[in-house]
Design an enzyme around this catalytic site. Structure first.
Site, PDB file in Angstrom:
ATOM      1  N   GLY A   1      37.210  53.463  49.293  1.00 53.94           N
ATOM      2  CA  GLY A   1      36.318  52.480  49.893  1.00 53.94           C
ATOM      3  C   GLY A   1      37.088  51.242  50.297  1.00 53.94           C
ATOM      4  O   GLY A   1      36.744  50.131  49.905  1.00 53.94           O
TER       5      GLY A   1
ATOM      6  N   LEU B   1      37.125  44.148  50.240  1.00 56.81           N
ATOM      7  CA  LEU B   1      37.554  43.990  48.851  1.00 56.81           C
ATOM      8  C   LEU B   1      38.549  45.066  48.446  1.00 56.81           C
ATOM      9  O   LEU B   1      39.583  44.774  47.827  1.00 56.81           O
ATOM     10  CB  LEU B   1      36.340  44.024  47.916  1.00 56.81           C
ATOM     11  CG  LEU B   1      36.672  43.918  46.420  1.00 56.81           C
ATOM     12  CD1 LEU B   1      37.376  42.605  46.111  1.00 56.81           C
ATOM     13  CD2 LEU B   1      35.414  44.073  45.570  1.00 56.81           C
TER      14      LEU B   1
ATOM     15  N   LYS C   1      30.044  50.823  48.834  1.00 61.29           N
ATOM     16  CA  LYS C   1      28.717  50.280  48.623  1.00 61.29           C
ATOM     17  C   LYS C   1      27.993  51.105  47.559  1.00 61.29           C
ATOM     18  O   LYS C   1      28.234  52.312  47.421  1.00 61.29           O
ATOM     19  CB  LYS C   1      27.917  50.283  49.921  1.00 61.29           C
ATOM     20  CG  LYS C   1      28.517  49.446  51.036  1.00 61.29           C
ATOM     21  CD  LYS C   1      28.475  47.965  50.735  1.00 61.29           C
ATOM     22  CE  LYS C   1      28.892  47.135  51.943  1.00 61.29           C
ATOM     23  NZ  LYS C   1      28.888  45.677  51.663  1.00 61.29           N
TER      24      LYS C   1
ATOM     25  N   LYS D   1      26.942  39.133  36.423  1.00 59.07           N
ATOM     26  CA  LYS D   1      27.336  39.332  37.822  1.00 59.07           C
ATOM     27  C   LYS D   1      26.117  39.665  38.672  1.00 59.07           C
ATOM     28  O   LYS D   1      25.995  39.185  39.806  1.00 59.07           O
ATOM     29  CB  LYS D   1      28.363  40.460  37.912  1.00 59.07           C
ATOM     30  CG  LYS D   1      28.753  40.820  39.344  1.00 59.07           C
ATOM     31  CD  LYS D   1      29.661  42.028  39.374  1.00 59.07           C
ATOM     32  CE  LYS D   1      29.964  42.466  40.802  1.00 59.07           C
ATOM     33  NZ  LYS D   1      30.825  43.679  40.838  1.00 59.07           N
TER      34      LYS D   1
ATOM     35  N   SER E   1      28.932  38.958  50.654  1.00 59.43           N
ATOM     36  CA  SER E   1      29.045  40.323  51.171  1.00 59.43           C
ATOM     37  C   SER E   1      27.775  40.748  51.903  1.00 59.43           C
ATOM     38  O   SER E   1      27.839  41.440  52.921  1.00 59.43           O
ATOM     39  CB  SER E   1      29.353  41.297  50.036  1.00 59.43           C
ATOM     40  OG  SER E   1      28.327  41.286  49.054  1.00 59.43           O
TER      41      SER E   1
END
Length: 295
Positions: free
Chosen positions: A7, A11, A74, A179, A249
């Site tokens: 991915g 990031l 994702k 988070k 994001s």
């Protein structure tokens, strides 16, 4: 260490690029980014500057046998990532994704220790072959159910060797919920209001962001995790201050007219408790996605 990043968007490319300063790294992403990196290397600019030469491809190589697989897709692509990674049998997997439940899904399908992680480095992918570090943060990682483990220590040491700010933590369940509170408070608000992260520090956005964080803290406590409302709100403000000029994001997804991770963020909170703020944020983002044919 042999590292595979599954991915390699913004990031994943940043983390993989920084690791490539010390380790053997393969980035698995989309063209034209993957093709450009494979041909010309990866340029990291912004707060950190370097040029590295990781391998890059659109599919996991048939002979891949990574010591570490880092998952940065994702949340809605986690199942597909797990299926793909099961064929290369990594020794350790680390999720640096948004939302809850990604690690559990990976653990169901992979025969290796699965670590949870959070990352506050900021990243954007302005051009193929180039990733911009918009803010130096920290990666925190550890066993997904808490405690200590040799795999977590091994990965933490590898990250340290590459010059990445890293903490190996024994309280990842609480950190994961904190988070989620940060993402719930910042992502949906900034995406809808078209503001940078720092915009949630003042009214009227701060009222919505803090309410979303408090709802997330309540959901955490109902799940048996000790996260106070005050701690959740403080985390939102701390991250918003540290990344004030960053585009979240979810805002990046909206600006690029891509599907967002709202289901794994605000939607997750709204599914667990009566959370009117998170439910409203999720509904508005989903309405935009449907209008654009993204769901």
């Amino acid at each position: 260490m042999e590292v595979l990043v599954f991915g390699a968007g913004s990031l994943g490319s940043l983390v993989g690029g920084l690791l490539a300063r010390q380790h053997r790294v393969t980035l698995v992403g989309r063209d034209p980014h993957a093709a450009t990196v494979d041909a010309d290397g990866l340029t990291v600019d912004g707060e950190i500057e370097c040029h590295v030469d990781p391998a890059a491809t659109t599919e996991i190589p048939a002979d891949a046998a990574p010591d570490l697989a880092i998952v940065t897709v994702k949340a809605y692509d986690t199942a597909a990532a797990a299926d793909a990674l099961s064929d290369c049998d990594p020794e350790i997997a680390l999720s640096l994704q948004n939302g809850l439940g990604n690690e559990a899904l990976l653990a169901e399908r992979l025969d290796c220790p699965v670590l949870a992680g959070t990352c506050t480095y900021g990243a954007m992918l302005p051009d193929p072959g180039r990733v911009t570090c918009t803010g130096v943060g920290e990666i925190v990682l550890g066993p997904r159910e808490g405690g200590e483990s040799e795999p977590a220590d091994r990965v933490g040491m590898a990250f340290d060797e590459a010059g990445i700010e890293t903490t190996v933590a024994a309280d990842m369940p609480r950190r994961a919920w904190e988070k989620l509170a940060v993402n719930a408070g910042i992502n949906g608000v900034t995406a809808l209001a078209r503001i940078e992260n720092g915009g949630v520090l003042s009214e009227p956005a701060s009222e919505v962001a803090e309410a979303a964080a408090r709802e997330t803290a309540r959901a955490a406590r109902e799940a048996g995790v000790d996260l106070t409302d005050e701690a959740a709100v403080a985390a939102v403000r701390r991250v918003a201050e540290a990344t004030a000029k960053n585009t979240s994001s979810m805002s990046q997804d909206v600006l690029a007219e891509r599907r967002t991770e709202v289901d794994a963020i605000n939607g997750t909170v709204a599914e667990r408790i009566d959370a009117p703020v998170n439910r409203t944020l999720a509904a508005l983002i989903r309405a935009w996605e449907r209008d654009r044919g993204l769901r």
